[in-house]
Design a protein around this motif. Sequence first.
Motif, short mmCIF file in Angstrom:
data_model
loop_
_atom_site.label_atom_id
_atom_site.label_comp_id
_atom_site.label_asym_id
_atom_site.label_seq_id
_atom_site.Cartn_x
_atom_site.Cartn_y
_atom_site.Cartn_z
N ILE A 58 62.40 -5.83 42.61
CA ILE A 58 62.61 -5.06 43.84
C ILE A 58 64.08 -5.21 44.23
CG2 ILE A 58 61.90 -4.67 46.22
CD1 ILE A 58 59.28 -6.07 45.62
N PRO A 59 64.90 -4.20 44.00
CA PRO A 59 66.32 -4.31 44.33
C PRO A 59 66.54 -4.69 45.79
CG PRO A 59 65.90 -2.34 43.03
CD PRO A 59 64.56 -2.90 43.40
N GLY A 60 67.45 -5.63 46.00
CA GLY A 60 67.79 -6.03 47.35
C GLY A 60 66.95 -7.16 47.90
N ILE A 61 65.89 -7.57 47.17
CA ILE A 61 65.04 -8.68 47.62
C ILE A 61 65.05 -9.75 46.53
CG2 ILE A 61 62.74 -9.41 48.34
CD1 ILE A 61 62.22 -6.65 49.36
N PRO A 62 65.85 -10.81 46.70
CA PRO A 62 65.94 -11.85 45.67
C PRO A 62 64.60 -12.53 45.39
CG PRO A 62 67.74 -12.05 47.25
CD PRO A 62 66.77 -11.06 47.81
N TRP A 63 63.77 -12.67 46.42
CA TRP A 63 62.46 -13.33 46.24
C TRP A 63 61.36 -12.31 45.97
CZ3 TRP A 63 65.46 -13.50 50.67
CH2 TRP A 63 65.02 -12.75 51.75
N ASP A 64 61.68 -11.33 45.12
CA ASP A 64 60.72 -10.25 44.85
C ASP A 64 59.45 -10.75 44.17
OD1 ASP A 64 62.06 -10.88 42.52
OD2 ASP A 64 62.73 -8.84 42.08
N ASN A 65 59.57 -11.67 43.21
CA ASN A 65 58.38 -12.20 42.55
C ASN A 65 57.47 -12.91 43.54
OD1 ASN A 65 58.49 -12.64 39.10
ND2 ASN A 65 60.20 -11.67 40.17
N GLU A 66 58.08 -13.67 44.45
CA GLU A 66 57.30 -14.38 45.46
C GLU A 66 56.59 -13.38 46.37
OE1 GLU A 66 60.03 -16.98 43.59
OE2 GLU A 66 60.49 -15.11 44.63
N LEU A 67 57.31 -12.37 46.81
CA LEU A 67 56.74 -11.37 47.71
C LEU A 67 55.58 -10.63 47.05
CD1 LEU A 67 57.00 -9.98 50.47
CD2 LEU A 67 58.60 -8.37 49.43
N ILE A 68 55.75 -10.26 45.80
CA ILE A 68 54.69 -9.56 45.07
C ILE A 68 53.46 -10.45 44.91
CG2 ILE A 68 54.05 -8.58 42.82
CD1 ILE A 68 57.00 -7.63 42.61
N SER A 69 53.69 -11.72 44.59
CA SER A 69 52.58 -12.66 44.44
C SER A 69 51.78 -12.77 45.73
CB SER A 69 53.11 -14.05 44.06
OG SER A 69 52.10 -15.03 44.18
N TRP A 70 52.46 -12.87 46.86
CA TRP A 70 51.76 -13.03 48.13
C TRP A 70 51.04 -11.75 48.53
CZ3 TRP A 70 56.93 -15.44 50.03
CH2 TRP A 70 57.09 -16.69 49.39
N ALA A 71 51.63 -10.61 48.21
CA ALA A 71 50.96 -9.33 48.53
C ALA A 71 49.69 -9.18 47.70
CB ALA A 71 51.91 -8.17 48.27
N ILE A 72 49.77 -9.50 46.40
CA ILE A 72 48.59 -9.42 45.55
C ILE A 72 47.56 -10.46 45.97
CG2 ILE A 72 47.74 -9.75 43.19
CD1 ILE A 72 50.34 -8.50 42.19
N GLY A 73 48.04 -11.64 46.39
CA GLY A 73 47.15 -12.68 46.87
C GLY A 73 46.36 -12.25 48.10
N VAL A 74 47.02 -11.54 49.01
CA VAL A 74 46.33 -11.03 50.20
C VAL A 74 45.22 -10.07 49.79
CG1 VAL A 74 46.56 -9.56 52.24
CG2 VAL A 74 48.23 -11.37 51.82
N PHE A 75 45.53 -9.22 48.81
CA PHE A 75 44.51 -8.27 48.36
C PHE A 75 43.34 -8.99 47.70
CE2 PHE A 75 42.71 -5.75 44.85
CZ PHE A 75 42.16 -4.70 45.58
N LEU A 76 43.64 -9.94 46.79
CA LEU A 76 42.59 -10.60 46.04
C LEU A 76 41.76 -11.55 46.90
CD1 LEU A 76 44.47 -11.53 42.72
CD2 LEU A 76 42.71 -9.78 43.00
N LEU A 77 42.44 -12.35 47.71
CA LEU A 77 41.80 -13.49 48.35
C LEU A 77 41.56 -13.32 49.84
CD1 LEU A 77 43.77 -16.14 46.32
CD2 LEU A 77 41.32 -15.72 46.17
N VAL A 78 41.98 -12.19 50.39
CA VAL A 78 41.67 -11.91 51.79
C VAL A 78 40.90 -10.59 51.91
CG1 VAL A 78 42.58 -11.54 54.11
CG2 VAL A 78 43.70 -13.19 52.59
N ILE A 79 41.46 -9.52 51.38
CA ILE A 79 40.83 -8.21 51.55
C ILE A 79 39.50 -8.11 50.79
CG2 ILE A 79 41.08 -5.74 51.11
CD1 ILE A 79 44.05 -6.04 51.71
N ILE A 80 39.48 -8.54 49.53
CA ILE A 80 38.24 -8.45 48.76
C ILE A 80 37.14 -9.31 49.38
CG2 ILE A 80 37.14 -9.00 46.55
CD1 ILE A 80 39.60 -7.95 45.14
N PRO A 81 37.41 -10.58 49.77
CA PRO A 81 36.36 -11.32 50.48
C PRO A 81 35.92 -10.66 51.78
CG PRO A 81 38.00 -12.84 49.64
CD PRO A 81 38.54 -11.46 49.41
#
Length: 299
Positions: free
Chosen positions: A94-117
């Motif tokens: 993600i251009p302009g966001i150095p912590w892009d991998n971290e941000l993507i991980s947390w977004a996917i985590g919200v989907f997997l471990l919050v929204i699906i439950p």
Amino acid sequence: MTDTTQDPPLPMAGDEFAPELNENELENPTVQTILRIIYFSVRRFFTEKPGQIIGSTFVLLLLWGTHGRIEVLRLIWPAWRGPGVEVGTRPVLIPGIPWDNELISWAIGVFLLVIIPIILITRVFKQPISDYGLGLPPPNRRRLALISFVFLMVIGIPLFYFGTQDATMRAFYPFFHGPFANIGSFILYELTYLPFFLIIEFIFRGFLLFGLGGIRDSDVKDAGVGARGPLFFARYALLIQMLSYTAWHLGNPLPEVWGTPVWGLAAGAIAYAVRSIWPVTAAHWLLNVFFDFIVVHPF
């Protein structure tokens, strides 16, 4: 007059574990018995509420991967590395966001471990999300919630400060190891870090703890006879979520691994007592912001 009433025979050791199997098969097991035990156990992931809670938590955590690194994602996205991995040399996602991998991980985590439950809670279990700690504490428990939050902060700040003196902890945190351009960049990173703690506190202290702690005998087939009420199994909900939470942290620095059972028990007991995960989520996040600040010195 002699009382000829006899107590019913006690169940054999395997009866409650695999009630589908008859006594003769349990006394004379074969390879087929082993396969049938596996089948009946796995089947409960789909047929009974405790199995659905435990099974879905297991699969969703497995998908999120080691500390949220989502290792399976690299199979379809070769540029993916994961939070805290190869910072400074990994491909920019993600251009302009150095912590892009971290941000993507947390977004996917919200989907997997919050929204699906939440979908399971509302669509399959037909319950409100407040039954799983996602609501605010009830009015009569808000004072306790505030006291508990302050307690966690007061106790946690010196402990987290001592943690910053450990070299392995400083090497592991923050997840994003790169330099922050300024204080604004650091604050933005920490704000995007908040969903991580929602994920952690909800899946362990919310979905597992409240879900298993609220299991009734009507939720389990062949639960036995007697007064209708909670199963003995539910009494171990606090320990089950603590054990799962600790296991998920294996591989982290030693001080953190040994601290997770303490946090797991304290945070679980507080969340269950105040009927909400929000006080422990806020404390968990703020303590880690404090930790990162001490390590990074962004000013």
